[in-house]
Write a protein that holds these residues in place. Structure first.
Motif, PDB file in Angstrom:
ATOM      1  N   GLY A  33      -0.213  25.663  36.594  1.00 52.94           N
ATOM      2  CA  GLY A  33      -1.266  25.967  37.131  1.00 52.94           C
ATOM      3  C   GLY A  33      -2.333  25.299  37.386  1.00 52.94           C
ATOM      4  O   GLY A  33      -3.448  25.820  37.843  1.00 52.94           O
ATOM      5  N   LEU A  34      -2.393  23.908  36.635  1.00 50.93           N
ATOM      6  CA  LEU A  34      -3.823  23.238  36.522  1.00 50.93           C
ATOM      7  C   LEU A  34      -4.106  22.936  38.122  1.00 50.93           C
ATOM      8  O   LEU A  34      -3.424  22.489  38.775  1.00 50.93           O
ATOM      9  CB  LEU A  34      -3.618  22.080  35.734  1.00 50.93           C
ATOM     10  CG  LEU A  34      -4.590  21.063  35.693  1.00 50.93           C
ATOM     11  CD1 LEU A  34      -5.745  21.791  34.955  1.00 50.93           C
ATOM     12  CD2 LEU A  34      -4.081  19.600  35.117  1.00 50.93           C
ATOM     13  N   ARG A  35      -5.531  23.244  38.158  1.00 49.59           N
ATOM     14  CA  ARG A  35      -6.140  22.950  39.624  1.00 49.59           C
ATOM     15  C   ARG A  35      -7.210  21.920  39.208  1.00 49.59           C
ATOM     16  O   ARG A  35      -7.803  21.976  38.212  1.00 49.59           O
ATOM     17  CB  ARG A  35      -6.654  24.170  40.214  1.00 49.59           C
ATOM     18  CG  ARG A  35      -5.349  24.960  40.462  1.00 49.59           C
ATOM     19  CD  ARG A  35      -5.952  26.408  40.857  1.00 49.59           C
ATOM     20  NE  ARG A  35      -6.659  26.524  42.354  1.00 49.59           N
ATOM     21  CZ  ARG A  35      -7.041  27.472  42.868  1.00 49.59           C
ATOM     22  NH1 ARG A  35      -6.676  28.604  42.337  1.00 49.59           N
ATOM     23  NH2 ARG A  35      -7.677  27.383  43.932  1.00 49.59           N
ATOM     24  N   GLY A  36      -7.447  21.115  40.279  1.00 47.24           N
ATOM     25  CA  GLY A  36      -8.449  19.930  39.928  1.00 47.24           C
ATOM     26  C   GLY A  36      -9.947  20.329  39.542  1.00 47.24           C
ATOM     27  O   GLY A  36     -10.285  21.208  40.103  1.00 47.24           O
ATOM     28  N   ARG A  37     -10.101  20.009  38.466  1.00 46.33           N
ATOM     29  CA  ARG A  37     -11.390  20.763  37.842  1.00 46.33           C
ATOM     30  C   ARG A  37     -12.707  19.780  38.232  1.00 46.33           C
ATOM     31  O   ARG A  37     -13.814  20.093  37.897  1.00 46.33           O
ATOM     32  CB  ARG A  37     -11.283  20.416  36.205  1.00 46.33           C
ATOM     33  CG  ARG A  37     -10.218  21.013  35.644  1.00 46.33           C
ATOM     34  CD  ARG A  37     -10.686  22.653  35.584  1.00 46.33           C
ATOM     35  NE  ARG A  37      -9.522  23.383  34.678  1.00 46.33           N
ATOM     36  CZ  ARG A  37      -8.775  24.107  35.473  1.00 46.33           C
ATOM     37  NH1 ARG A  37      -8.891  24.361  36.649  1.00 46.33           N
ATOM     38  NH2 ARG A  37      -7.982  24.837  34.489  1.00 46.33           N
ATOM     39  N   LEU A  66     -21.474  23.682  25.574  1.00 46.20           N
ATOM     40  CA  LEU A  66     -20.201  23.642  26.173  1.00 46.20           C
ATOM     41  C   LEU A  66     -19.526  24.717  25.918  1.00 46.20           C
ATOM     42  O   LEU A  66     -19.192  25.182  24.672  1.00 46.20           O
ATOM     43  CB  LEU A  66     -19.561  22.347  25.854  1.00 46.20           C
ATOM     44  CG  LEU A  66     -18.122  22.472  26.719  1.00 46.20           C
ATOM     45  CD1 LEU A  66     -18.202  21.290  27.680  1.00 46.20           C
ATOM     46  CD2 LEU A  66     -17.058  22.353  25.789  1.00 46.20           C
ATOM     47  N   TYR A  67     -18.830  25.770  26.732  1.00 44.83           N
ATOM     48  CA  TYR A  67     -18.317  26.799  26.302  1.00 44.83           C
ATOM     49  C   TYR A  67     -16.821  26.867  27.204  1.00 44.83           C
ATOM     50  O   TYR A  67     -16.816  27.149  28.404  1.00 44.83           O
ATOM     51  CB  TYR A  67     -18.993  28.177  26.763  1.00 44.83           C
ATOM     52  CG  TYR A  67     -18.888  29.259  26.076  1.00 44.83           C
ATOM     53  CD1 TYR A  67     -19.088  29.678  24.809  1.00 44.83           C
ATOM     54  CD2 TYR A  67     -17.611  29.948  26.793  1.00 44.83           C
ATOM     55  CE1 TYR A  67     -18.742  30.565  24.026  1.00 44.83           C
ATOM     56  CE2 TYR A  67     -17.194  31.404  26.021  1.00 44.83           C
ATOM     57  CZ  TYR A  67     -17.840  31.633  24.722  1.00 44.83           C
ATOM     58  OH  TYR A  67     -17.722  32.678  24.058  1.00 44.83           O
ATOM     59  N   GLU A  68     -15.972  26.472  26.358  1.00 46.19           N
ATOM     60  CA  GLU A  68     -14.618  26.520  27.123  1.00 46.19           C
ATOM     61  C   GLU A  68     -13.835  27.818  26.984  1.00 46.19           C
ATOM     62  O   GLU A  68     -13.753  28.331  25.936  1.00 46.19           O
ATOM     63  CB  GLU A  68     -13.697  25.353  26.491  1.00 46.19           C
ATOM     64  CG  GLU A  68     -12.386  25.388  27.413  1.00 46.19           C
ATOM     65  CD  GLU A  68     -11.351  24.436  26.763  1.00 46.19           C
ATOM     66  OE1 GLU A  68     -11.881  23.653  25.914  1.00 46.19           O
ATOM     67  OE2 GLU A  68     -10.165  24.050  27.392  1.00 46.19           O
ATOM     68  N   ILE A  69     -13.567  28.570  28.068  1.00 43.69           N
ATOM     69  CA  ILE A  69     -12.846  29.665  28.022  1.00 43.69           C
ATOM     70  C   ILE A  69     -12.049  29.944  29.326  1.00 43.69           C
ATOM     71  O   ILE A  69     -12.055  29.299  30.439  1.00 43.69           O
ATOM     72  CB  ILE A  69     -14.031  30.876  28.137  1.00 43.69           C
ATOM     73  CG1 ILE A  69     -13.378  32.317  27.957  1.00 43.69           C
ATOM     74  CG2 ILE A  69     -14.860  30.910  29.334  1.00 43.69           C
ATOM     75  CD1 ILE A  69     -14.577  33.221  27.583  1.00 43.69           C
ATOM     76  N   THR A 122      -7.948  27.197  31.206  1.00 40.13           N
ATOM     77  CA  THR A 122      -9.447  27.452  30.756  1.00 40.13           C
ATOM     78  C   THR A 122     -10.273  26.336  31.571  1.00 40.13           C
ATOM     79  O   THR A 122      -9.779  25.470  32.203  1.00 40.13           O
ATOM     80  CB  THR A 122      -9.358  26.937  29.253  1.00 40.13           C
ATOM     81  OG1 THR A 122      -9.171  25.533  29.094  1.00 40.13           O
ATOM     82  CG2 THR A 122      -8.672  27.763  28.287  1.00 40.13           C
ATOM     83  N   MET A 123     -11.533  26.600  31.617  1.00 38.96           N
ATOM     84  CA  MET A 123     -12.434  25.803  32.120  1.00 38.96           C
ATOM     85  C   MET A 123     -13.533  25.714  31.370  1.00 38.96           C
ATOM     86  O   MET A 123     -14.125  26.611  30.622  1.00 38.96           O
ATOM     87  CB  MET A 123     -13.189  26.768  33.293  1.00 38.96           C
ATOM     88  CG  MET A 123     -14.165  26.147  34.247  1.00 38.96           C
ATOM     89  SD  MET A 123     -12.942  24.685  35.279  1.00 38.96           S
ATOM     90  CE  MET A 123     -14.298  23.714  35.555  1.00 38.96           C
ATOM     91  N   PRO A 124     -13.882  24.461  30.901  1.00 37.82           N
ATOM     92  CA  PRO A 124     -15.127  24.175  30.224  1.00 37.82           C
ATOM     93  C   PRO A 124     -16.360  24.234  30.839  1.00 37.82           C
ATOM     94  O   PRO A 124     -16.801  23.538  31.757  1.00 37.82           O
ATOM     95  CB  PRO A 124     -14.854  22.695  29.893  1.00 37.82           C
ATOM     96  CG  PRO A 124     -13.336  22.393  30.201  1.00 37.82           C
ATOM     97  CD  PRO A 124     -13.162  23.196  31.352  1.00 37.82           C
ATOM     98  N   ILE A 125     -16.946  25.193  30.485  1.00 39.85           N
ATOM     99  CA  ILE A 125     -18.145  25.728  31.326  1.00 39.85           C
ATOM    100  C   ILE A 125     -19.332  25.154  30.699  1.00 39.85           C
ATOM    101  O   ILE A 125     -19.526  25.053  29.295  1.00 39.85           O
ATOM    102  CB  ILE A 125     -18.264  27.197  31.540  1.00 39.85           C
ATOM    103  CG1 ILE A 125     -17.226  27.608  32.394  1.00 39.85           C
ATOM    104  CG2 ILE A 125     -19.587  27.808  32.008  1.00 39.85           C
ATOM    105  CD1 ILE A 125     -16.933  29.385  32.268  1.00 39.85           C
ATOM    106  N   GLN A 126     -20.309  24.698  31.411  1.00 40.69           N
ATOM    107  CA  GLN A 126     -21.647  24.019  30.717  1.00 40.69           C
ATOM    108  C   GLN A 126     -22.630  24.876  31.046  1.00 40.69           C
ATOM    109  O   GLN A 126     -23.034  25.023  32.303  1.00 40.69           O
ATOM    110  CB  GLN A 126     -21.699  22.561  31.236  1.00 40.69           C
ATOM    111  CG  GLN A 126     -20.468  21.775  31.079  1.00 40.69           C
ATOM    112  CD  GLN A 126     -19.695  21.217  32.397  1.00 40.69           C
ATOM    113  OE1 GLN A 126     -20.207  20.284  32.918  1.00 40.69           O
ATOM    114  NE2 GLN A 126     -18.719  21.979  32.836  1.00 40.69           N
ATOM    115  N   LEU A 127     -23.480  25.281  29.920  1.00 45.38           N
ATOM    116  CA  LEU A 127     -24.490  26.125  30.027  1.00 45.38           C
ATOM    117  C   LEU A 127     -25.744  25.279  30.015  1.00 45.38           C
ATOM    118  O   LEU A 127     -25.961  24.862  28.885  1.00 45.38           O
ATOM    119  CB  LEU A 127     -24.492  27.204  29.156  1.00 45.38           C
ATOM    120  CG  LEU A 127     -23.144  28.214  29.010  1.00 45.38           C
ATOM    121  CD1 LEU A 127     -23.255  29.115  27.678  1.00 45.38           C
ATOM    122  CD2 LEU A 127     -23.376  29.037  30.288  1.00 45.38           C
ATOM    123  N   ALA A 128     -26.542  25.358  31.080  1.00 52.07           N
ATOM    124  CA  ALA A 128     -27.501  24.319  31.087  1.00 52.07           C
ATOM    125  C   ALA A 128     -28.990  24.875  31.852  1.00 52.07           C
ATOM    126  O   ALA A 128     -29.050  26.128  32.282  1.00 52.07           O
ATOM    127  CB  ALA A 128     -27.118  23.089  31.964  1.00 52.07           C
TER     128      ALA A 128
END
Lengths: 519, 142
Positions: free
Chosen positions: A132-136, A325-328, A311-317
């Motif tokens: 199910g990987l979609r373009g990140r 970096l918060y991958e969840i 998962t999405m590596p979310i970047q808190l900035a």
């Protein structure tokens, strides 16, 4: 001898990690330079026996060594910021030396590539589809379908192009992959090559990332034999934001102006030098080695929300207390990310706005904090996930100023190919300046009787200008060739919608103008 | 033969075999000569069998290529959203004041240090968590 681990990530180095490492070495410690854990507010983070100390400065060295430092955060793996994550792409973050082949292999490296070579191209594509990987990179297009298109295309040469032109403000996950785990990205590219029948790969890397350029080049040299016959090469950009758009990137790679191409033809069929080309973001390709391990696709698919799997590596900035970096898995709410995980603003003031998805992403009001991370949910809310950068602003932010900056940025970075973006962005800046000034009266020239075509009325008030802006944004959104002009209206209109008081003293004007756009 | 054409010849030879050699060549020319001027454009065009207009079009498109060399030290300050959220606009005047005519202050959009801004770059060195004092010192030391 005490073993000390300090990251050699660009952010840690900018915070003084090199001097810190030298200071520990001078004290007789063995220093290992690893990748970053992603807890950036604690960088430079010093790790001894799994315990962390940060943000460490030279004056902390003695206290850290004799165990009296007040910078101690306890066991890093048990820190709530790390313990709450589901790390697939960043599984090695903080744990391995970025350029150590030995560390990479010991942590499961090359297993995906080996298995990919055994199961063959069709099965690889099937597994990527199954995951199910979609373009990140932002568009969220299913990676497996893109690969299948390239696989089925017939050509004497095909290419894998990695889009590492991470220009969005508030994003740094690509940089962290390339600096912290470069082999994983290269392995992902080699697997993509195996899947579609391509033997050449290019990493288009922006010039603003000197550390990543150095490490990617070194990593490619080190593993050339392992990925052979696949050949990989780094190409450095030249400071054009728009080259993050895939067709513009391909033109740039060919040595042309980074102008956007009209689609079709899709790059999957006619890409680099007119050959079938897979263009994928760093995060999409870096997710692949994990997916291709035994049972990896199913594990990846099991995490997520709705049609957004994995998962999405979310970047808190931005103005956030606990940035990094918060991958969840998809499905986490924005409020959780900003307030619970991120700890609110760094300045301690109330959160005013959050921009998700870089300069082209919408500004989200704290009232909408229950929105969950999921491609479809964000689209419904007139927002976008983009590359999952989350930039937090406190209540001192001037939203008219931010809307103006969005237009200014678009004008500065427009490739110039299509009119709505090239001219619209300039007009957008002008309109926003006039809104700030409360409208515009007719000037002397316009009022002269011989100027037959000018109107002789009182001119436009702020409400009229807002109507014009709304209209302009519609035109840009639907008339632009790519996302630069097409998505710039998101930050502008969302700022206008949620913070009308920053635009005019009569916020009801905004409501009126937005409900009945100018003719 | 001037030094310049020798240097250019060497750079062109280094990248000539690549697929799409123009950007790697221009990057090296900018790095080694500090600019890509009209003379270089003409030589590169000749070397790659392109028209001068083609090369000039590419050179003028990208922010990294300068038409004239500037001997001054450069401090690149990020002024994108994340650094704005962390207050770069409040300290930018300190930078320009400290710079005067001696140092060149350039605006960049994003150095990827977005949780620890305001951020700046000098050469290949990066700097984070800058305040008024920090940015002044950075510019003075540049």
């Amino acid at each position: 001898m005490t073993k000390v681990r300090i990251s050699d990530d660009a952010l840690a180095r900018a915070g003084g990690a090199d001097k810190l490492a030298a200071a520990f070495e001078a004290k007789g410690c063995e220093v290992q330079r690893t990748s970053s854990w992603g807890m950036q507010w604690l960088e430079p983070l010093v790790e001894i026996d799994g315990k962390g100390f940060g943000p460490a400065t030279l004056t902390d060295v003695d206290a850290i060594l004799d165990g009296t430092s007040d910078k101690a955060i306890g066991l890093i793996e048990e820190h709530p910021f790390i313990a709450g994550q589901t790390r697939f792409t960043f599984a090695r973050a903080g744990k391995t030396r970025p350029l150590s082949l030995e560390d990479y292999e010991a942590t499961g490296g090359w297993a995906g590539l080996k298995r990919a070579r055994q199961i063959g191209s069709e099965a690889i594509v099937e597994e990527v589809k199954e995951s199910g990987l979609r373009g990140r990179g932002g568009a969220g297009f299913p990676t497996g379908i893109k690969w299948d298109t390239v696989r089925k295309a017939e050509a004497d040469q095909k290419y894998i192009v990695c889009n590492a032109d991470e220009g969005d403000s508030g994003t740094f996950a690509d940089r962290m992959v390339m600096e912290g785990d470069p082999f994983q990205l290269i392995e992902g590219m080699a697997i993509a090559g195996e899947a579609v029948g391509a033997t050449r790969g290019y990493v288009y890397l922006r010039s603003e990332y000197p550390d990543a350029i150095r490490k990617m080049n070194a990593a490619i040299e080190l593993c050339a034999d392992i990925i052979a016959p696949f050949v990989c090469e780094v190409r450095v950009g030249a400071g054009a934001y728009v080259c993050g758009e895939e067709t513009s990137l391909l033109n740039s790679l060919e040595g042309k102006r980074g102008e956007v191409r009209a689609k079709p033809p899709l790059p999957a069929l006619e890409g680099f030098l007119g050959k079938p080309t897979v263009v994928n973001n760093v995060l999409s390709l870096a997710a692949v080695p994990h997916i291709l391990t035994e049972g990896g696709a199913a594990a990846y698919k099991d995490v997520g929300f709705g049609r957004s799997r994995g998962t999405m590596p979310i970047q808190l900035a931005g103005n956030i207390k606990h940035g990094g970096l918060y991958e969840i898995g998809f499905g986490v709410t924005l409020g959780d990310l900003v307030n619970t995980i991120g700890g609110g603003t760094a300045s301690g003031r109330p959160v005013k706005a959050v921009q998700v998805g870089g300069p082209l992403g919408a500004y989200i009001h704290p009232d909408q904090f229950d929105i969950v991370f999921d491609y479809e949910t964000f689209t419904e809310a007139d927002a976008l996930i983009g590359h999952a950068g989350v930039t937090v602003f406190d209540d001192t932010a001037d939203m008219l100023g931010m809307a103006r900056f969005a237009m200014e940025f678009c004008a500065a970075e427009s490739c110039g190919k299509c009119t709505p973006c090239r001219i619209g962005a300039v007009r957008g800046v002008e309109i926003l300046d006039r809104i700030k000034a409360g409208g515009r009266k007719r000037d002397r020239l316009e009022l002269m009787p011989q100027m037959h075509n000018t109107q002789k009325d009182q001119g436009r008030d702020a409400g009229d200008e807002i109507g014009l802006l709304t209209d302009l944004c519609e035109t840009m959104k639907f008339g632009s060739l790519c996302a630069l002009g097409g998505f710039t209206p998101y930050p502008v209109m969302s700022a206008l919608k949620h913070w009308p008081e920053d635009f005019t003293r009569n916020p009801e004007l905004v409501e009126k103008a937005m409900s009945e756009p100018a003719e | 033969m001037s030094d310049k054409s020798e240097i250019l010849g060497e750079i062109i030879a280094r990248h000539h075999h690549r697929e799409g050699p123009l950007l790697p060549i221009l990057n090296d020319v900018q790095a080694e000569l500090g600019c890509v001027d009209a003379e270089s454009e003409a030589l590169i065009a000749k070397g790659l069998n392109l028209s001068r207009a083609d090369v000039h079009g590419v050179v003028s498109f990208y922010h990294d290529y300068k038409t004239e060399a500037d001997a001054r030290p450069v401090v690149q300050v990020c002024r994108a959203e994340a650094c704005k959220a962390r207050g770069v606009e409040a300290i930018i005047d300190n930078a320009t004041r400290a710079a005067g005519e001696r140092v060149k202050i350039e605006t960049v959009y994003c150095l990827g240090l977005c949780s620890a801004g305001p951020a700046a770059r000098t050469g290949d060195d990066l700097h984070i968590r800058l305040d008024a004092e920090g940015i002044t010192k950075l510019v003075e030391d540049a």
